[in-house]
Motif scaffolding. Structure first.
Motif, PDB file in Angstrom:
ATOM      1  N   CYS A 154      -3.699 -10.364 -12.023  1.00 51.04           N
ATOM      2  CA  CYS A 154      -2.780  -9.232 -11.964  1.00 51.04           C
ATOM      3  C   CYS A 154      -1.366  -9.756 -11.682  1.00 51.04           C
ATOM      4  O   CYS A 154      -1.166 -10.560 -10.775  1.00 51.04           O
ATOM      5  CB  CYS A 154      -3.215  -8.289 -10.854  1.00 51.04           C
ATOM      6  SG  CYS A 154      -2.057  -6.949 -10.562  1.00 51.04           S
ATOM      7  N   CYS A 161      -0.362  -8.057  -7.826  1.00 50.34           N
ATOM      8  CA  CYS A 161      -1.018  -8.452  -6.574  1.00 50.34           C
ATOM      9  C   CYS A 161      -1.748  -9.781  -6.678  1.00 50.34           C
ATOM     10  O   CYS A 161      -2.195 -10.317  -5.662  1.00 50.34           O
ATOM     11  CB  CYS A 161      -1.959  -7.355  -6.091  1.00 50.34           C
ATOM     12  SG  CYS A 161      -3.454  -7.191  -7.082  1.00 50.34           S
ATOM     13  N   CYS A 204      -5.635  -2.153 -12.176  1.00 48.08           N
ATOM     14  CA  CYS A 204      -6.081  -3.151 -11.201  1.00 48.08           C
ATOM     15  C   CYS A 204      -6.588  -2.439  -9.953  1.00 48.08           C
ATOM     16  O   CYS A 204      -5.919  -1.542  -9.432  1.00 48.08           O
ATOM     17  CB  CYS A 204      -4.899  -4.051 -10.868  1.00 48.08           C
ATOM     18  SG  CYS A 204      -5.169  -5.101  -9.443  1.00 48.08           S
ATOM     19  N   GLY A 221      -6.709  -3.571  -7.066  1.00 47.20           N
ATOM     20  CA  GLY A 221      -5.912  -3.942  -5.905  1.00 47.20           C
ATOM     21  C   GLY A 221      -4.631  -3.141  -5.786  1.00 47.20           C
ATOM     22  O   GLY A 221      -4.219  -2.774  -4.687  1.00 47.20           O
ATOM     23  N   CYS A 222      -3.986  -2.844  -6.903  1.00 46.93           N
ATOM     24  CA  CYS A 222      -2.657  -2.229  -6.817  1.00 46.93           C
ATOM     25  C   CYS A 222      -2.415  -1.153  -7.882  1.00 46.93           C
ATOM     26  O   CYS A 222      -1.312  -0.636  -7.980  1.00 46.93           O
ATOM     27  CB  CYS A 222      -1.587  -3.316  -6.919  1.00 46.93           C
ATOM     28  SG  CYS A 222      -1.555  -4.107  -8.539  1.00 46.93           S
TER      29      CYS A 222
HETATM   30 ZN   LIG Z   1      -3.054  -5.789  -8.873  1.00 47.71          ZN
END
Ligand SMILES: [Zn+2]
Length: 110
Positions: free
Chosen positions: A73, A76, A17, A19-20
């Motif tokens: 996800c 996040c 991901c 984002g994270c």
């Molecule tokens: Zn994520």
């Protein structure tokens, strides 16, 4: 938060991901790179991990109407792509049960 067990993948190439960096899929479960998502190029995968599936809905696409669920996800919460529940066109049925991940929302994790 409730139980949030994240799985860790192993392999040469792992997609995570953006984002994270939670692990999502490996190159071995990739079926095709020739898909389009909402934000550009997208990949079709046989299986992904660490995602939450939304409610099914009908979505018209260039290849006909499909029943899809957005996938998020599990850590996040960003929307990563979708899962194909059902395709009405017989030629598109191979996508049923498979997952789309947007390339722009993936990072290489190792
Ligand atoms: Zn994520």
């Amino acid at each position: 938060m409730g139980m949030n067990y994240r799985r860790y993948l192993a392999g040469e190439r792992i997609y995570g991901c953006s984002g994270c960096k939670t692990h999502l899929a490996t190159i071995h479960s990739m079926i095709s790179r020739a898909f389009n998502g909402q934000h550009g190029r997208a990949y079709l995968f046989d299986g992904v991990v660490n995602v939450v599936e939304g409610e099914p809905c009908d979505r018209p696409m260039t290849t006909g109407i499909h029943v899809v669920r957005d996938i998020y996800c599990c850590k996040c919460g960003i929307t990563l792509g979708w899962k194909y529940d059902k395709a009405y066109e017989p030629s598109q049925r191979y996508k049923e049960g498979k997952y789309i991940l947007e390339r722009n929302l993936l990072v290489d994790v190792q």
